[in-house]
Design an enzyme around this catalytic site. Structure first.
Site, PDB file in Angstrom:
ATOM      1  N   ASP A   1       0.817  -1.211   0.000  1.00 13.14           N
ATOM      2  CA  ASP A   1       0.000   0.000   0.000  1.00 13.14           C
ATOM      3  C   ASP A   1       0.854   1.266   0.000  1.00 13.14           C
ATOM      4  OD1 ASP A   1       0.942  -0.417   2.614  1.00 13.14           O
ATOM      5  OD2 ASP A   1      -1.017  -1.050   3.342  1.00 13.14           O
TER       6      ASP A   1
ATOM      7  N   ASN B   1      -7.531  -3.455  14.423  1.00 15.95           N
ATOM      8  CA  ASN B   1      -8.912  -3.719  14.001  1.00 15.95           C
ATOM      9  C   ASN B   1      -9.012  -4.887  13.026  1.00 15.95           C
ATOM     10  OD1 ASN B   1      -7.844  -2.688  11.691  1.00 15.95           O
ATOM     11  ND2 ASN B   1      -9.219  -0.934  11.506  1.00 15.95           N
TER      12      ASN B   1
ATOM     13  N   GLU C   1      -9.740  -2.242   5.491  1.00  9.74           N
ATOM     14  CA  GLU C   1     -10.339  -2.003   6.800  1.00  9.74           C
ATOM     15  C   GLU C   1     -11.576  -2.888   6.980  1.00  9.74           C
ATOM     16  OE1 GLU C   1      -8.559  -0.395   8.707  1.00  9.74           O
ATOM     17  OE2 GLU C   1      -7.956   1.586   8.018  1.00  9.74           O
TER      18      GLU C   1
HETATM   19  C1  F6R Z   1       1.158  -1.182   6.134  1.00 10.08           C
HETATM   20  C2  F6R Z   1       0.183  -2.231   6.378  1.00 10.08           C
HETATM   21  C3  F6R Z   1      -0.620  -2.292   7.622  1.00 10.08           C
HETATM   22  C4  F6R Z   1       0.239  -2.621   8.859  1.00 10.08           C
HETATM   23  C5  F6R Z   1      -0.634  -2.683  10.106  1.00 10.08           C
HETATM   24  C6  F6R Z   1       0.161  -2.939  11.366  1.00 10.08           C
HETATM   25  O1  F6R Z   1       1.818  -1.428   4.897  1.00 10.08           O
HETATM   26  O2  F6R Z   1       0.038  -3.041   5.543  1.00 10.08           O
HETATM   27  O3  F6R Z   1      -1.611  -3.267   7.476  1.00 10.08           O
HETATM   28  O4  F6R Z   1       0.876  -3.836   8.677  1.00 10.08           O
HETATM   29  O5  F6R Z   1      -1.331  -1.471  10.253  1.00 10.08           O
HETATM   30  O6  F6R Z   1       0.970  -1.825  11.614  1.00 10.08           O
HETATM   31  P1  F6R Z   1       1.901  -1.741  12.919  1.00 10.08           P
HETATM   32  O7  F6R Z   1       2.920  -2.775  12.766  1.00 10.08           O
HETATM   33  O8  F6R Z   1       2.444  -0.340  12.872  1.00 10.08           O
HETATM   34  O9  F6R Z   1       0.997  -1.972  14.084  1.00 10.08           O
END
Ligand code: F6R
Length: 258
Positions: free
Chosen positions: A67, A136, A143
């Site tokens: 992303d 979440n 999401e």
């Molecule tokens: C970002 C992504 C998100 C993160 C997720 C966990 O490229 O794909 O899905 O992997 O938000 O983020 P952290 O590790 O910061 O809790």
């Protein structure tokens, strides 16, 4: 799902990093799916020195990130492209031209999403996709309520995600509200997936993903449909799992032992 229960965050990170190194050793021209975020940052910090021990050559590896934020150009210090270039692609010795992230500043964002899907297909698909998980239950920026059949698209970030990612943005700085993300179906087409989750704040999302119903309310639960997903957990992230004894007994070799 192959659920690997590690004794510490360090061991979980090492396990995930070893899995990546073995993949590159086996297929130096393979296609890697990368993620970003705090968990991945810790993983990449371990991966860079470890891959030297494996004496790996990354120059033939191709990559696709999950992303990118909409509204940030590639040179913006908060863009994922910027992070990857400075912390991963450069230190690993990857060729910039072989690395791909969606362009969050593309003039035609819809076309950019279609082009990204086509580029993944043209590369022959993703061999090993790395994932984190949101509190979440999101994967990428899919999401809760995202279609389990979704493809690369423009997605609105949830309030939970905006709050969780606020720490990466200096106070008062522009924080993007939208992202381009691979879809859940795109992710499920990867041949192998490794999801790393650390810390108690991920425990309920991990339990919903692995032991809850298949549901768009926990996008990561779609991984229940994937034939080759390894979920790597530290004790805090695993604490709400009900079948821990089973996972310990069912741990399947073929991936490095924790
Ligand atoms: C970002 C992504 C998100 C993160 C997720 C966990 O490229 O794909 O899905 O992997 O938000 O983020 P952290 O590790 O910061 O809790």
């Amino acid at each position: 799902m192959n659920i690997v229960l590690c004794d510490s965050p360090e061991q979980a990170i090492r396990f995930a990093a070893d899995t990546i190194c073995r993949q590159v050793a086996a297929r130096p021209d393979g296609v890697h799916g990368f993620a970003t975020g705090g968990t991945m940052d810790q993983l990449y910090q371990a991966l860079v020195p470890l891959q030297r021990q494996y004496a790996l050559d990354w120059s033939g590896v191709r990559s696709f990130n999950l992303d990118e934020y909409v509204g940030l150009d590639a040179d913006h210090p908060m863009s994922y492209r910027y992070f990857m270039r400075h912390n991963v692609f450069g230190p690993l010795g990857m060729q910039d031209a072989r690395t791909h992230l969606p362009r969050g500043d593309a003039r035609d964002l819809e076309q950019e999403c279609r082009d990204y899907e086509n580029a993944i297909a043209a590369a022959g698909g993703i061999d090993l996709q790395l994932l984190g998980i949101g509190k979440n239950g999101h994967i990428g920026f899919n999401e809760p309520s995202s279609s389990l059949g979704s493809r690369t698209r423009i997605a609105r970030l949830s309030q939970d995600t905006l709050a969780a990612n606020q720490r990466f943005f200096p106070p008062g700085a522009f924080q993007p509200q939208w992202a381009i993300t691979m879809g859940i179906r795109t992710i499920l087409e990867s041949r192998q997936i490794v999801l790393l989750a650390l810390g108690e704040q991920k425990a309920s999302a991990v339990a919903a993903m692995a032991e809850g119903p298949l549901s768009a309310m926990c996008p990561a639960s779609a991984l229940q449909m994937h034939p080759a997903t390894t979920v790597v957990l530290d004790p805090e992230a695993a604490q709400l799992l009900r079948l821990k004894d089973y996972y310990r007994s069912a741990y399947s070799p073929g991936v490095p032992s924790p």
